[in-house]
Design a protein around this motif. Structure first.
Motif, short mmCIF file in Angstrom:
data_model
loop_
_atom_site.label_atom_id
_atom_site.label_comp_id
_atom_site.label_asym_id
_atom_site.label_seq_id
_atom_site.Cartn_x
_atom_site.Cartn_y
_atom_site.Cartn_z
N THR A 1 44.20 40.50 35.48
CA THR A 1 44.00 40.37 37.07
C THR A 1 45.04 41.59 37.45
N GLU B 1 47.39 41.85 39.99
CA GLU B 1 48.59 41.69 41.06
C GLU B 1 49.70 42.95 40.76
N ARG C 1 40.45 38.70 29.35
CA ARG C 1 41.10 37.50 29.30
C ARG C 1 41.01 36.97 27.67
N GLU D 1 40.54 34.38 26.28
CA GLU D 1 40.26 32.90 26.40
C GLU D 1 40.05 32.13 24.90
N ILE E 1 30.05 32.67 32.12
CA ILE E 1 31.03 31.67 32.40
C ILE E 1 32.43 31.48 32.13
N LEU F 1 34.16 34.33 30.09
CA LEU F 1 33.99 35.47 29.20
C LEU F 1 35.37 36.06 28.86
N GLN G 1 34.71 26.10 38.10
CA GLN G 1 35.34 26.84 39.33
C GLN G 1 34.79 28.23 39.61
N THR H 1 38.51 31.31 43.69
CA THR H 1 40.06 30.77 44.02
C THR H 1 40.51 31.68 45.07
N HIS I 1 44.50 32.51 46.60
CA HIS I 1 46.05 31.88 46.43
C HIS I 1 46.85 32.23 47.55
N SER J 1 33.89 35.91 40.09
CA SER J 1 33.48 36.62 38.90
C SER J 1 31.87 36.33 38.83
N ARG K 1 30.83 34.32 37.32
CA ARG K 1 30.30 32.84 37.52
C ARG K 1 29.31 32.63 38.68
N1 A5A Z 1 44.13 37.44 41.10
C1 A5A Z 1 43.74 35.96 41.43
C2 A5A Z 1 42.47 36.30 42.24
C3 A5A Z 1 42.98 35.51 40.08
O1 A5A Z 1 42.86 36.06 39.20
N2 A5A Z 1 42.46 34.32 40.18
S1 A5A Z 1 41.77 33.36 38.88
O2 A5A Z 1 42.67 33.46 37.84
O3 A5A Z 1 41.63 31.98 39.53
O4 A5A Z 1 40.54 34.27 38.87
C4 A5A Z 1 39.53 34.18 39.92
C5 A5A Z 1 38.14 33.70 39.47
O5 A5A Z 1 37.57 34.31 38.28
C6 A5A Z 1 38.25 32.07 38.96
O6 A5A Z 1 38.32 31.30 40.20
C7 A5A Z 1 36.96 32.03 38.17
O7 A5A Z 1 36.00 31.77 38.90
C8 A5A Z 1 36.85 33.42 37.69
N3 A5A Z 1 37.29 33.53 36.10
C9 A5A Z 1 38.47 33.51 35.88
N4 A5A Z 1 38.47 33.74 34.38
C10 A5A Z 1 37.19 33.83 33.89
C11 A5A Z 1 36.67 34.14 32.63
N5 A5A Z 1 37.11 34.15 31.62
N6 A5A Z 1 35.12 34.40 32.64
C12 A5A Z 1 34.56 34.49 33.98
N7 A5A Z 1 35.10 33.96 35.18
C13 A5A Z 1 36.39 33.81 35.15
#
Ligand code: A5A
Length: 456
Positions: free
Chosen positions: A102, A104, A133, A135, A143, A145, A217, A220, A222, A254, A256
């Motif tokens: 992300t 920031e 990420r 994961e 969903i 990734l 989810q 989001t 924040h 995303s 999603r």
């Molecule tokens: N910088 C802030 C906005 C942020 O990163 N928020 S978050 O971590 O919540 O990610 C934003 C959105 O990305 C999440 O709400 C989720 O819908 C989506 N997201 C997070 N991780 C994901 C993943 N591994 N694969 C797909 N979508 C993901």
């Protein structure tokens, strides 16, 4: 839909959306048809952000280690998920480089250079990029990734706390409208302290409910307060000549949303796409009867020409049986099909099939544009209403916090359980007891609840 997971994986492949066979976990390939759905969905959010005074920008994907590590809570939240680039060719790098999980840290580092006085604020920027990420939970196409291919992140900085708070509301409204346009119903919750974004004051989240009753989810928002601003020294001169740190927000969605559109609207026959994101809103299929092929084909071309400036329309002139074409486009979720048979043409009629309800009817050719306008609206509304009903049927309100009752409801009715808000039980221990996730605090019909669900 008996086995949702199987249906979902199957449709990604058969409808030509996404190829899972890339040899890397958590990574896949958007196929041309899926790519178009993605394009129209993200065009919609791009337009909405542009209209609400956001500016699109683009930051590097590589983040130097010292920059990413600058904000303690943030890096702690992400440390197990970061991919590191350690070499340039065979040469070890002096400073390791993170692939952005992300943005920031890179964005706020640059904001420091842009913010000097209060008139430099507000800043509202966004980018639509890939992010990474590592994961560890079960990955799923579009969903969960590891390369989030479509990460739309917005970042704002303001001169007062009130303005940042108002921006949170604006962002919530933008997302609400966007999800509504996609026909995806959501529940909004303020996430519990233990589940907020690393470095945020608080996190508001949008969850939708999939056909298997699990929540996901999908966005989001924040409120970051001055947390990052202090670390990144986003200091500015206030109107009265004093100093203050910027007040910040960020919000993201995303791939999603693509998964949700597929999952919430589809049926046994395949996809059902809202017209807004359908790669082809209208499919024209000439029925080529022997000896009358030319009449049907000419009429099909004529209709195609008359519609192509108003709709995304496709003339399917492949040399295969019409029945096969019908099946293909039903599978791919095209909202409307126009069939052109010789008798219809003689009578100045067209046969219309709408994918969402399966209805077939005839209309007068003279009235085609009007009919289509009404039809597109009706399809959009029907898809939305059906999804709303599905999601609503997955929400159960209980009047107590009895753990066994909650567990029982989650296993029989699935979906989201709302229990009356009570700060005494709003804890991580309670979450463990019920063996499900506390989504957070949720306003529903004017009352405050704790929302609980099994999540993706
Ligand atoms: N910088 C802030 C906005 C942020 O990163 N928020 S978050 O971590 O919540 O990610 C934003 C959105 O990305 C999440 O709400 C989720 O819908 C989506 N997201 C997070 N991780 C994901 C993943 N591994 N694969 C797909 N979508 C993901």
């Amino acid at each position: 839909m008996e086995n949702f997971s199987e249906w979902y994986h199957n449709i990604l492949e058969t409808a030509g959306i996404y190829d899972l066979r890339y040899p890397l976990k958590g990574c896949g390939v958007y196929l041309p048809y899926g790519f178009k759905i993605r394009r129209y969905a993200f065009e919609a959010i791009r337009d909405m952000l542009d209209e609400s005074n956001h500016d699109e920008a683009l930051f590097p994907m590589l983040i130097p280690e010292d920059l990413l590590a600058k904000e303690g809570e943030h890096i702690k939240g992400f440390e197990e998920e970061v991919y590191w680039v350690t070499h340039g060719g065979t040469t070890p790098l002096d400073v390791k480089l993170a692939l952005r999980p992300t943005s920031e840290t890179p964005i706020y580092h640059m904001m420091k250079l842009w913010i000097k006085v209060h008139t430099d604020l507000p800043i509202k920027i966004y980018q639509i990029v890939n992010s990474f990420r590592y994961e560890t939970k079960h990955t799923r196409p579009l969903i969960r990734l590891r390369e989030i291919m479509t990460f739309k992140e917005a970042h704002t900085a303001h001169s007062t706390s009130e303005e940042a708070e108002a921006q949170v509301q604006t962002a919530l409204n933008i997302y609400k409208t966007f999800f509504d346009r996609m026909g995806v119903p959501t529940i909004v919750s303020q996430r519990p302290e233990w589940d907020k974004f690393p470095g945020a004051d608080y996190t508001m989240a949008f969850d939708t409910i999939f056909p298997d009753g699990k929540t996901m989810q999908i966005g989001t928002v924040h409120n970051l307060g001055q947390h990052f601003a202090k670390t990144f020294e986003l200091e500015f001169e206030t109107p009265d000549g004093g100093k203050d740190y910027a007040y910040q927000t960020c919000y993201g969605i995303s791939d999603r949303i693509i998964a949700s559109i597929i999952a919430l609207h589809g049926d046994e026959k395949g996809l059902i796409l809202p017209p807004e994101v359908a790669p082809h809103q209208i499919i024209i299929i000439p029925l080529l009867f022997k000896g009358k092929e030319e009449i049907a084909m000419n009429k099909a071309k004529e209709i195609y020409k008359s519609l192509k400036n108003t709709y995304r329309v496709k003339l399917d002139d492949r040399d295969i049986r019409p029945g096969k074409k019908f099946n293909d486009w039903e599978l791919k979720g095209a909202p409307i099909r126009i069939e052109l048979g010789p008798r219809d043409i003689e009578n100045n009629k067209l046969t219309i099939y709408r994918r969402d309800t399966g209805e077939k009817f005839q209309i007068d050719e003279d009235n085609l544009l009007n009919e289509l306008n009404t039809l597109i609206d009706s399809i959009e509304n029907t898809i939305k209403e059906k999804a709303e009903q599905k999601v609503k049927s997955f929400i159960t309100i209980l009047d107590n916090h009895d753990v066994n009752n909650i567990k029982e409801t989650l296993s029989t009715k699935k979906g989201v359980v709302l229990v009356p808000y009570d700060e005494n039980i709003y804890t991580e221990e309670f979450e463990e007891e019920i063996d499900a996730s506390v989504l957070g605090t949720t306003e529903y019909d004017g009352k405050k609840y704790i929302s609980i669900a099994k999540t993706y």
